[in-house]
Design an enzyme around this catalytic site. Structure first.
Site, short mmCIF file in Angstrom:
data_model
loop_
_atom_site.label_atom_id
_atom_site.label_comp_id
_atom_site.label_asym_id
_atom_site.label_seq_id
_atom_site.Cartn_x
_atom_site.Cartn_y
_atom_site.Cartn_z
N ASP A 100 48.84 41.86 37.97
CA ASP A 100 48.29 41.26 36.89
C ASP A 100 49.12 41.38 35.72
OD1 ASP A 100 48.37 44.05 35.98
OD2 ASP A 100 46.05 44.07 35.95
N LYS A 126 45.30 38.25 43.18
CA LYS A 126 45.08 39.56 42.91
C LYS A 126 44.08 40.39 43.64
CE LYS A 126 44.28 43.00 39.31
NZ LYS A 126 43.77 43.33 38.10
#
Length: 474
Positions: A248, A229
């Site tokens: 996420d 991420k």
């Protein structure tokens, strides 16, 4: 007025921006002698003004998705910045498990400690800047500002510093960084800075702009504290990877809700699921899917959420509440399973030894399947112990025809009352002081099958089993 004015550092310049009805005015109080065209060109690149946002909004808005159209209408002109890669990388490393206000304070202290101060040549523009009190007000920040965040804003508006170079950050000690409030991220900063210097410094990061999305992600994940991420955030905001989607759990669930309900079957956010979620966004929003993703993310921040229609806000709130409930249920289930496991362990440790295993070997014959508590499988190899078993009770996970060895260290004598069979005549005995370890096998009693060993007095040891005291066996 000051409410329409922004001030900050871009490279080694202090830049002042003021929004007007149709234009954005800019000034550079740190470089008043510089030609305006140089700063204008840098600002155009920073805001990526060569990308026509109206065309992107028209493409994204051509959908029946009520939420997307509402967000685009409420947030016109929201662009993805093209940040300086070094600053972007270390800023996102600092952002892990953090809130916006605290991140602002940390980055301000990091600049002041290791950056170079930028003096102001023209202080007459200071009256146009937003006051520290206004900038630190909760309503001015996307999220509730902590006292630490407010102090960061005040520092940023009184003194200006460039972002530290990788070489300077690599020289910082971990204790110094911890004193600035970075906590466990201190090690990430030091190690990542050292690796970046080793790779070639800031120029190496700039060169990653020519890589593919996958190559950029892989290169960035080499740095300490950078997962998928964070790598994708850095790639999106500084390395020209417009189709990158930072994923996420929240984004994953949005993809489950809006694009593919089968994603709910995944147990966790694995690399395959991560890529699948990104592919769904890219298929829906096109080459600039990362920009669309950023608009949807910004719409959920408190500073922008109030601009959305009431029905859209209510759906967002309901989805968030559902997520919180799901997380709470998962946490409760995990705690219950942990407590249940501890209870079973306590019961196992308190349970007395099986008498059938502790008694004389003569009583073990015909005793059936004597088991160590919670340890021995239901089926035990007929060559492992005596008892009335069928012709083949060997479990599939044990080597057939091999006895399971006891872990006991004591010795047994062969029974004198039982004659030795012909297969034992070649057996040998070894002397160990006054004790003799008999390796010969006795003929079995009538209640057992031919070839079955007479059980020892010691407890059985199955591979991977544990005793009632918790000792590992096998």
């Amino acid at each position: 007025g000051a409410e329409d004015t922004w001030v900050g550092v871009l490279g080694r310049r202090v830049v002042l921006l003021r929004e007007c009805s149709n234009d954005v005015e800019f000034a550079c109080p740190s470089h008043v002698d510089e030609a305006p065209d140089a700063l204008r060109a840098e600002l155009r690149g920073y805001f990526q003004l060569d990308t026509c946002l109206a065309d992107l909004y028209a493409r994204w808005g051509d959908t029946e998705d009520r939420r997307t159209t509402a967000v685009l209408s409420a947030l016109p002109g929201l662009r993805v910045l093209r940040q300086e890669p070094v600053e972007c990388l270390f800023s996102f490393i600092c952002s892990s498990n953090n809130n916006i206000a605290r991140i602002i304070g940390i980055l301000s202290r990091l600049r002041a400690a290791y950056g170079e101060e930028i003096p102001l040549m023209d202080t007459s523009l200071a009256g146009l800047w937003p006051s520290s009190g206004q900038a630190a007000d909760d309503s001015s920040l996307p999220g509730k500002a902590s006292q630490e965040g407010k102090e960061g804003w005040e520092d940023a508006l009184t003194s200006f510093f460039s972002f530290p170079s990788p070489e300077r950050l690599a020289q910082a000690s971990e204790s110094e960084l911890r004193d600035l409030g970075l906590g466990y991220r201190s090690r990430f900063i030091r190690e990542s800075a050292a690796l970046l210097v080793e790779k070639g410094g800031a120029q190496w990061l700039v060169e990653q702009r020519s890589c593919t999305r996958e190559q950029a992600q892989e290169a960035l994940m080499e740095f300490t504290g950078v997962g998928r991420k964070v790598a994708d955030c850095v790639a999106l905001f500084s390395l020209d990877q417009t189709g990158t989607i930072p994923v996420d759990v929240h984004v994953w669930r949005i993809a489950c809700r809006d694009f593919d309900t089968s994603l709910q079957e995944a147990k966790s956010l694995t690399p395959a699921v991560y890529e699948r979620v990104g592919d769904l966004f890219r298929a829906h929003y096109g080459p600039h899917a990362g920009w669309a993703h950023s608009c949807l993310f910004a719409a959920e921040l408190p500073a922008f959420k109030q601009r959305l229609p009431e029905d859209v806000r209510e759906k967002m709130d309901a989805f968030r509440a559902e997520e919180k409930q799901r997380a709470s249920d998962a946490k409760r289930l995990k705690a219950e399973m942990k407590a249940e496991g501890a209870q079973q362990t306590a019961i196992s440790e308190a349970e007395p030894r099986d008498p059938a295993l502790a008694s004389d070997s003569s009583t073990a014959h015909g005793a059936g399947r004597a088991r160590a508590p919670n340890a021995v499988p239901t089926a035990v190899a007929s060559t492992a112990m005596g008892g009335d078993y069928g012709a083949d009770t060997t479990p599939t996970h044990l080597p057939r025809g091999k006895a399971v060895q006891s872990k006991g260290t004591g010795t047994r004598r062969a029974s004198a009352a039982q004659p030795q069979g012909p297969e034992t005549q070649d057996s040998t005995a070894q002397s160990q002081g006054s004790k003799t370890r008999a390796r010969a096998r006795s003929p079995p009693p009538t209640s057992t099958l031919p070839g079955v060993k007479k059980p020892r007095r010691r407890r059985l040891a199955m591979p991977g089993a544990t005793t009632s005291e918790g000792e590992k066996l096998g």
